[in-house]
Design an enzyme around this catalytic site. Sequence first.
Site, mmCIF file in Angstrom:
data_model
loop_
_atom_site.group_PDB
_atom_site.id
_atom_site.type_symbol
_atom_site.label_atom_id
_atom_site.label_comp_id
_atom_site.label_asym_id
_atom_site.label_seq_id
_atom_site.Cartn_x
_atom_site.Cartn_y
_atom_site.Cartn_z
ATOM 1 N N TYR A 12 -10.642 24.949 23.867
ATOM 2 C CA TYR A 12 -10.661 23.772 24.732
ATOM 3 C C TYR A 12 -9.241 23.274 24.984
ATOM 4 O O TYR A 12 -8.379 23.386 24.129
ATOM 5 C CB TYR A 12 -11.484 22.669 24.062
ATOM 6 N N GLU A 63 0.823 -1.213 0.000
ATOM 7 C CA GLU A 63 0.000 0.000 0.000
ATOM 8 C C GLU A 63 0.859 1.266 0.000
ATOM 9 O O GLU A 63 0.373 2.350 0.339
ATOM 10 C CB GLU A 63 -0.949 0.024 1.208
ATOM 11 N N HIS A 113 -13.048 -2.295 2.320
ATOM 12 C CA HIS A 113 -11.626 -2.511 2.603
ATOM 13 C C HIS A 113 -11.269 -2.153 4.052
ATOM 14 O O HIS A 113 -10.939 -3.052 4.826
ATOM 15 C CB HIS A 113 -10.811 -1.686 1.601
ATOM 16 N N HIS A 170 -7.723 -2.326 9.146
ATOM 17 C CA HIS A 170 -8.997 -2.954 8.776
ATOM 18 C C HIS A 170 -9.817 -3.184 10.054
ATOM 19 O O HIS A 170 -10.184 -4.328 10.354
ATOM 20 C CB HIS A 170 -8.771 -4.307 8.090
ATOM 21 N N HIS A 211 -2.976 2.824 8.190
ATOM 22 C CA HIS A 211 -4.022 2.114 7.438
ATOM 23 C C HIS A 211 -4.338 0.806 8.151
ATOM 24 O O HIS A 211 -3.435 0.016 8.442
ATOM 25 C CB HIS A 211 -3.559 1.833 6.008
ATOM 26 N N TYR A 252 -20.290 15.020 18.011
ATOM 27 C CA TYR A 252 -19.417 16.196 17.849
ATOM 28 C C TYR A 252 -17.939 15.827 17.800
ATOM 29 O O TYR A 252 -17.119 16.546 17.206
ATOM 30 C CB TYR A 252 -19.694 17.220 18.953
HETATM 31 ZN ZN LIG Z 1 -5.699 -2.799 3.534
#
Ligand SMILES: [Zn+2]
Length: 225
Positions: A209, A76, A156, A96, A94, A115
């Site tokens: 904040y 990736e 994905h 899953h 990344h 929020y």
């Molecule tokens: Zn993936």
Amino acid sequence: MSEHIDELRAEVVDACRRLADAGLVLGQAGNVSARAGELIAVTPTGGRLATVTEDEIAIVDLHGTLVDGPLQPTSELPLHLAVYGGFDAGAVVHTHPTMATAVACVADELPCIHYGLLALGGNVRVARYATFGTDDLAASVAEALEGRTAALMGSHGAVTYGDDLQAALDATELLEWACGVYVHACACGTPRILDEAERRAVAEAFSTYGPQATEPSGISAEPPA
Ligand SMILES: [Zn+2]
């Protein structure tokens, strides 16, 4: 390799362990990267985030050319490069995760039902499905990330970025939590979506904040009443 790159590799491994410990990745799924100047430290292809080691972390330049490391970078890599190329990112995660992937399998977006999602930019888009590891997927995700620090990936998973690994990890955890809330909320009713005025008010509240110092004991900025 400089000491700084060694540190970056250690930080990437630490982030991988945290994702694995939190159950946000399964087996060989998921990949992590962090940038220092012109170099990116990224998990190797086929690596398991639960067991990846510092010496396995690949170092690539901003074009994706391998600079150091015994293993090829994640498949990736185009996705990671697209995020660094399109946004002011110091780290990319990344994964899953179950809830985020569930939403990404059925919806076009995660609406702004809470929020807290404004920390990610509001509603989180679902990027159009494309085969993993392709430039097409990288382009689809970059489009979905516009104005956001998180995107879901159709059928994905999820991708987040931040100034550093801590911020990218926080964004992944927040996204997974919010997707879980959304799934549960949809199971018992129709979740209400924050309107524009409500979002603006939250953005204003967020701007002030955070930890704020109190006045030193015994000294008051206000005159006694
Ligand atoms: Zn993936």
